[in-house]
Design a protein around this motif. Structure first.
Motif, PDB file in Angstrom:
ATOM      1  N   ARG A 166       0.908  -1.228  -0.089  1.00 61.82           N
ATOM      2  CA  ARG A 166       0.159  -0.092  -0.146  1.00 61.82           C
ATOM      3  C   ARG A 166       1.026   1.397  -0.111  1.00 61.82           C
ATOM      4  O   ARG A 166       0.515   2.063  -0.707  1.00 61.82           O
ATOM      5  CB  ARG A 166      -0.955  -0.089   1.260  1.00 61.82           C
ATOM      6  CG  ARG A 166      -1.861   1.292   1.648  1.00 61.82           C
ATOM      7  CD  ARG A 166      -2.534   1.857   0.354  1.00 61.82           C
ATOM      8  NE  ARG A 166      -3.320   0.671  -0.464  1.00 61.82           N
ATOM      9  CZ  ARG A 166      -3.702   1.031  -1.751  1.00 61.82           C
ATOM     10  NH1 ARG A 166      -3.392   1.977  -2.266  1.00 61.82           N
ATOM     11  NH2 ARG A 166      -4.756   0.123  -2.149  1.00 61.82           N
ATOM     12  N   ARG A 170       0.571   4.222  -2.593  1.00 63.87           N
ATOM     13  CA  ARG A 170       0.338   5.564  -2.279  1.00 63.87           C
ATOM     14  C   ARG A 170       1.423   6.517  -2.932  1.00 63.87           C
ATOM     15  O   ARG A 170       0.861   7.391  -3.349  1.00 63.87           O
ATOM     16  CB  ARG A 170       0.560   5.509  -0.828  1.00 63.87           C
ATOM     17  CG  ARG A 170       0.088   7.000  -0.273  1.00 63.87           C
ATOM     18  CD  ARG A 170       0.055   7.052   1.200  1.00 63.87           C
ATOM     19  NE  ARG A 170      -0.764   6.124   1.788  1.00 63.87           N
ATOM     20  CZ  ARG A 170      -0.358   5.237   2.545  1.00 63.87           C
ATOM     21  NH1 ARG A 170       0.755   4.888   2.874  1.00 63.87           N
ATOM     22  NH2 ARG A 170      -1.128   4.448   3.331  1.00 63.87           N
ATOM     23  N   ALA A 310      -7.365   9.497   3.273  1.00 63.20           N
ATOM     24  CA  ALA A 310      -6.151   9.109   2.765  1.00 63.20           C
ATOM     25  C   ALA A 310      -4.812   9.602   3.871  1.00 63.20           C
ATOM     26  O   ALA A 310      -3.956   9.050   3.981  1.00 63.20           O
ATOM     27  CB  ALA A 310      -5.658   9.663   1.464  1.00 63.20           C
ATOM     28  N   SER A 314      -2.422   7.334   5.916  1.00 61.57           N
ATOM     29  CA  SER A 314      -1.088   7.562   5.833  1.00 61.57           C
ATOM     30  C   SER A 314      -0.353   7.810   7.394  1.00 61.57           C
ATOM     31  O   SER A 314       0.977   7.558   7.504  1.00 61.57           O
ATOM     32  CB  SER A 314      -0.501   8.866   5.154  1.00 61.57           C
ATOM     33  OG  SER A 314      -0.921   9.952   5.761  1.00 61.57           O
TER      34      SER A 314
END
Length: 475
Positions: A166, A170, A310, A314
């Motif tokens: 991921r 990203r 998002a 993160s």
């Protein structure tokens, strides 16, 4: 990037570099031993071949929506897998199927891809026995040596693999290269060696994890087993071997909130997972096509989506400094931005977004100071960084922006949280910020006869409204 922002990302970059090296192929032309039985090797020889530039689609990787633990368990049983009867003592004796689905879904990675990764790296899917649990996905496990202790064990391997993949995606989705330099549409040499131009983010991420093609691509590749081409072919074989679809279930308080914001026809769209427990064991969540709803007994059920989600992802979801959402996404009073509020223990936090500034978090005493000034309607405007540590290691800060005016809030245990902005901030910056002769701010900016002034640990900065000059006065 702001120099101060770079400091926060350094540790993340170093970790990503470590994981990229460990999860990917060898640094030299040494390839790992083939864990497959002769029968499995014969099966793989019939898999066919792929375009090395287009191994998997972005949709393949994102297709995690309706895969359930029961479906994965049934698949493992059908393959005679050792994992069909395995429970991980380090993860509350959860089954392998549950861990694969939970961790893949948490990072929005297709569990069927994780199955293909496990088989390529350790042969666990199609073998009834195993000595490879400690390096099930090859994450944090350099070829030719043991695994890093932090990633040793089946559950840790699955978590590491999904999280790292991921992270690669990203970066790619933000238009950046991955930590090892892969990017869709950009040619790069693999360790085979082959020159590959990834057609999409999924393929670029695969080569970041395992930087060689292997024997299953038509244009190029070593004759040795493995490589990104085998991962892709096994994914295709596993995907096509059964119907992974099925309705997901939304219930309880999460369903109530979901219906309040429009259900499947609302901002979140249809559900993509069943309700799952959060990794910290406190809450529950459902993912949806365009966002998520998280619930705890204390905070209730609230949605988070888009770039705010998002940013929260993160930072580490609910395990971050922000904790769980305590509001849905809302418009700011000035009509420019959007925000969610969060809570972790007794600490409140927020993520604020505008089209100009992006999405950034602010929490704790810095957030309390910003709130006391009037949030985004204050002289500071919106945050333009997350909360970060000062270079001297003593304090914390966020930067802000309102129009063309830059501002900041700096905090230390000794001085508390205070704002500094505009021309006074420019002067303080020119003097070396908190490491300069003045130290940290000990007041907000206030009015004086000649204009405006801020007090610092060792002096004052005074703005003369008539001349525009900023003078220094030491204590």
């Amino acid at each position: 990037m702001n120099v101060r922002a770079t400091l926060r990302s350094l540790a993340v970059t170093l970790c990503a570099t470590l994981l990229s090296t460990a999860c990917g192929g060898p640094e030299e032309q040494e390839f790992p031993e083939d864990p497959r039985s002769p029968e499995v090797i014969a099966m793989d020889s019939a898999l066919g071949s792929l375009d090395m530039h287009n191994l998997m689609s972005n949709t393949d990787i994102a297709g995690y929506q309706t895969v359930t633990p029961d479906q994965v368990q049934s698949f493992l049983v059908s393959k005679g897998s050792f994992l069909a009867g395995y429970r991980d003592p380090a993860f509350g004796n959860k089954t392998a199927a549950t861990l694969i689905v939970e961790r893949a879904t948490a990072y929005t990675i297709n569990p069927v891809y994780i199955l293909a990764r496990i088989e390529t790296e350790s042969g666990l899917i199609r073998s009834g026995k195993s000595t490879n649990l400690a390096k099930a996905t090859g994450c944090g496990c350099p070829d030719g040596s043991g695994c890093d202790a932090a990633y040793t064990g089946f559950g840790k391997q699955v978590e590491c693999s999904a999280k790292v993949f991921r992270n690669y995606l990203r970066d790619l989705e933000a238009g950046r290269t991955t930590v090892s330099g892969w990017k869709a549409g950009v040619s790069k040499n693999t360790l085979d060696p082959c020159t590959v131009r990834p057609a999409n983010n999924a393929t670029a991420a695969l080569y970041t994890y395992t930087p060689w093609v292997g024997a299953y691509a038509s244009q190029c590749g070593t004759s040795r087993w493995g490589g990104s081409s085998l991962v892709a072919l096994l994914y295709r074989e596993f995907r096509d071997s059964r119907n992974w679809g099925g309705p997901c279930v939304v219930g309880g308080d999460i369903l109530t909130r979901y219906n309040q914001i429009g259900g499947a026809g609302g901002v979140l769209g249809p559900c993509t997972t069943n309700e799952l427990p959060t990794p910290d064991g406190v809450g529950r969540f459902n993912h949806f096509q365009n966002g998520s709803i998280y619930w705890t007994p204390e905070t209730g059920a609230w949605e988070v989506h888009g770039l705010i989600r998002a940013r929260w992802e993160s930072l580490g979801w609910e395990t971050s400094a922000l904790g769980y959402p305590i509001t849905g996404e809302k418009p700011t009073p000035d009509g420019v931005g959007r925000f969610n509020h969060f809570k972790k223990g007794t600490t409140l936090g927020s993520i604020y977004w505008t089209p100009e500034t992006g999405a950034w978090e602010v929490h704790g005493l810095i957030r309390a100071k910003w709130e006391s000034l009037g949030w985004e309607t204050s002289v500071l405007g919106y945050p333009t960084t997350n909360e970060m540590t000062t270079p001297d290691g003593v304090g914390r800060y966020n930067h802000f922006k309102k129009g063309t005016t830059l501002g900041s809030i700096y905090w230390t245990p000794a001085t508390g949280a205070h704002e500094v902005h505009g021309r006074i901030r420019e002067k303080w910056e020119s003097l070396g910020w908190e490491r300069g002769s003045l130290g940290y701010p000990v007041s907000d900016e206030y009015a004086v006869s000649e204009g405006r002034e801020s007090e610092f640990q060792k002096g004052f900065l005074t703005f003369n409204a008539a001349t525009g000059a900023v003078s220094v006065r030491m204590k």
